[in-house]
Design an enzyme around this catalytic site. Structure first.
Site, mmCIF file in Angstrom:
data_model
loop_
_atom_site.group_PDB
_atom_site.id
_atom_site.type_symbol
_atom_site.label_atom_id
_atom_site.label_comp_id
_atom_site.label_asym_id
_atom_site.label_seq_id
_atom_site.Cartn_x
_atom_site.Cartn_y
_atom_site.Cartn_z
ATOM 1 N N LYS A 16 0.866 -1.181 0.000
ATOM 2 C CA LYS A 16 0.000 0.000 0.000
ATOM 3 C C LYS A 16 0.901 1.229 0.000
ATOM 4 O O LYS A 16 1.919 1.248 0.696
ATOM 5 C CB LYS A 16 -0.885 -0.024 1.253
ATOM 6 N N SER A 39 -9.606 1.942 2.932
ATOM 7 C CA SER A 39 -8.737 2.716 2.077
ATOM 8 C C SER A 39 -7.714 1.865 1.322
ATOM 9 O O SER A 39 -7.133 2.340 0.358
ATOM 10 C CB SER A 39 -7.991 3.764 2.907
ATOM 11 N N SER A 95 -9.838 -0.525 7.099
ATOM 12 C CA SER A 95 -9.288 -0.401 5.752
ATOM 13 C C SER A 95 -8.573 -1.620 5.181
ATOM 14 O O SER A 95 -8.201 -1.615 4.009
ATOM 15 C CB SER A 95 -8.319 0.782 5.687
HETATM 16 N N1 GLN Z 1 -13.059 4.326 6.500
HETATM 17 C C1 GLN Z 1 -12.447 4.702 7.741
HETATM 18 C C2 GLN Z 1 -11.973 6.132 7.660
HETATM 19 O O1 GLN Z 1 -12.194 6.736 6.690
HETATM 20 C C3 GLN Z 1 -11.310 3.786 8.046
HETATM 21 C C4 GLN Z 1 -10.119 4.035 7.221
HETATM 22 C C5 GLN Z 1 -8.950 3.204 7.597
HETATM 23 O O2 GLN Z 1 -9.076 2.153 8.225
HETATM 24 N N2 GLN Z 1 -7.771 3.671 7.226
HETATM 25 O O3 GLN Z 1 -11.395 6.656 8.552
#
Ligand code: GLN
Length: 485
Positions: A76, A151, A175
């Site tokens: 990532k 994400s 995410s």
């Molecule tokens: N969707 C959640 C956020 O926007 C989690 C994102 C994540 O785990 N990085 O914060």
């Protein structure tokens, strides 16, 4: 060959039926033809990957052995990689090249992995659909115009479409697990502190953790073996000893108690999703587990608590991007103030700005007690809720996400996007491990089941997931490429 698991590739490489250079070439060819549709990668470093592959082949010829030796993987784009750009999906870091490797990256390199490139993600990991990337959205190989989740959407999409053997992701509120659910792959969020955050660009420091997005639970165990463990460079990494996570994979599930939280199967849950998870529960029961109804009474508080704590921590973490030290700097600033303001205004996207504003507000004098401190208290209650549940059960089963992958642009207001994570956020607030495994399909789109356990019981989660995968083939389904409907 590219559709094979890490375990299968490692064995093919060791018997000499394929070389790492051949394998790496095959993945790069696939990326070249397929990734124009998926945008799963932000950067592909072909020369560097082939160089690493050649070194792996040479090392093997000299008698070297390690679990990832010559296996092509992806990171990532939130993990720092020396010599290759680390963008975090942001214009702010569009041209940033880290002077060092993140510990996760370094450990996988030490284990022999070949890095194909860096995968697409929501900007600074803020999002649930990958639509917040400065480099454009990544797409889900399972359906035309569908998001891969976020994400870590690029990593999930790349694993599902065989654009790498396995990938890293990060999980602050879901995410790793939610994109794994959307793309039909296995995603493990380890216990907070189990995997070093050093060199993993910070979003919300008390919640962030890195982990694998894999084709199987077995592969996830192999990656966890490589990346888990104390790191003196990260003061929040824990000194609890690790185990060989492949050792417990074959343990029978008899005597295991698996809890089904009543609150997660409420009236509002799509009955098709509920039916799939109930079916997963029955399959686990057939494998010897005992099902128990449990309560997680505070679960509805996860979302409001998370959306105070995460933005608060993000607002302080992101204050370092000021146009001075690294990252984007605006053109022709009038003065220092103008440079700060315009560099941040031009360098950050809308969702990141929204989080910075919410977080700054929640931390400001006069509001700190009302928001941040209160959210921290709720966090403690959520942790207690889980601890209480684990007095009676070994693991908790739920959907990973209330939905399958939605269409790009479908979720217009931020709150409906935030609701994506109702089943995953509590796990991060409690710091405990969770895994998402493919459990079925709705209208041709994958849906994941989430299993959660108490601190440092990744071995148990991988064991349950592996046993389930030995007795199901959801994880073996492949999307048809080019993308179908
Ligand atoms: N969707 C959640 C956020 O926007 C989690 C994102 C994540 O785990 N990085 O914060």
């Amino acid at each position: 060959m590219i559709e094979k698991t890490v375990v299968e590739l490692a064995s093919a490489l060791s018997t000499g039926s394929v070389s790492s250079v051949e394998l790496t070439r095959a993945f790069i060819d696939r990326i070249t033809t397929i990734d124009t549709q998926l945008n799963a990668y932000i950067t592909v470093d072909e020369q560097e990957a082939l160089k690493q592959a050649k070194e792996a082949d040479e090392a093997r010829a000299r008698g070297a052995h390690s679990p990832f030796l010559g296996v092509p993987i992806a990171h990532k784009d939130l993990f720092c990689t020396q010599g290759t750009k680390t963008t975090c999906g942001s214009k702010m870091l569009q041209n940033f090249v880290s002077p060092y490797d993140a510990t996760v990256v370094a450990r996988l390199k030490d284990s022999g992995a070949v890095t194909l490139g860096k995968t697409n993600c929501d900007e600074f990991a803020m999002g649930s659909s990958n639509e917040n990337s400065f480099f454009g959205p990544a797409y889900n190989p399972w359906g035309k115009n569908r998001v891969p989740g976020g994400s870590s959407g690029g990593s999930a999409s790349a694993v599902a479409a065989d654009l790498c053997a396995i990938a890293t992701g990060t999980d602050t509120g879901g995410s790793i697990r939610q994109p794994a659910s959307f793309c039909g792959v296995t995603g493990l969020k380890p216990t907070y502190g189990r995997v070093s955050r050093w060199g993993m660009v910070a979003y919300a420091s008390s919640l962030d953790v890195g982990g694998p997005l894999a084709k199987t639970a077995h592969d996830a165990a192999v990656m966890l073996n490589a990346i888990a463990g104390h790191d003196p460079k990260d003061s929040t990494s824990v000194a609890v000893s690790t185990e060989d996570y492949t050792q417990s994979l074959d343990a029978p599930l008899t005597n295991l108690r698996i809890g089904l939280p009543r609150q997660y199967f409420s009236q509002d849950l799509d009955p098709r999703v509920a039916a799939i998870i109930q079916e997963t529960a029955r399959n686990l029961e057939n494998l010897g587990a005992t099902l128990v109804d449990i309560d997680l009474e505070k679960s509805t508080l996860s979302l409001p608590a998370y959306y105070v704590i995460a933005p608060a921590e993000a607002s302080t973490n992101l204050s370092r991007y000021d146009g001075v030290r690294y990252g984007y700097r605006c053109e022709d600033p009038l003065d220092l103030e103008d440079m700060y303001t315009r560099s941040r205004t031009e360098g950050f996207g809308n969702e990141v700005k929204r989080r910075i504003m919410i977080g700054t507000y929640a931390l400001s004098a006069g509001y700190y007690d009302a928001y941040y401190k209160k959210a921290q208290r709720i966090r403690r209650l959520i942790k207690q809720d889980f601890s209480k549940a684990f007095e009676n059960v070994d693991a908790i089963l739920s959907p990973t996400s209330p939905f399958t992958a939605f269409e790009l642009g479908a979720k217009k207001d931020p709150v409906s996007m935030y609701l994506e994570d109702i089943y995953t956020l509590g796990v991060n607030l409690a710091g405990i491990p969770g895994i998402s495994i493919p459990a079925g399909f709705i209208n041709g789109l994958p849906i994941g089941a989430q299993l959660v356990a108490s601190d440092f019981r990744e071995g148990l989660l991988l064991n349950i997931a592996h046993q389930y995968q030995q007795n199901s083939d959801w994880h073996k389904q492949k999307p048809s490429m080019p993308m179908g409907v």
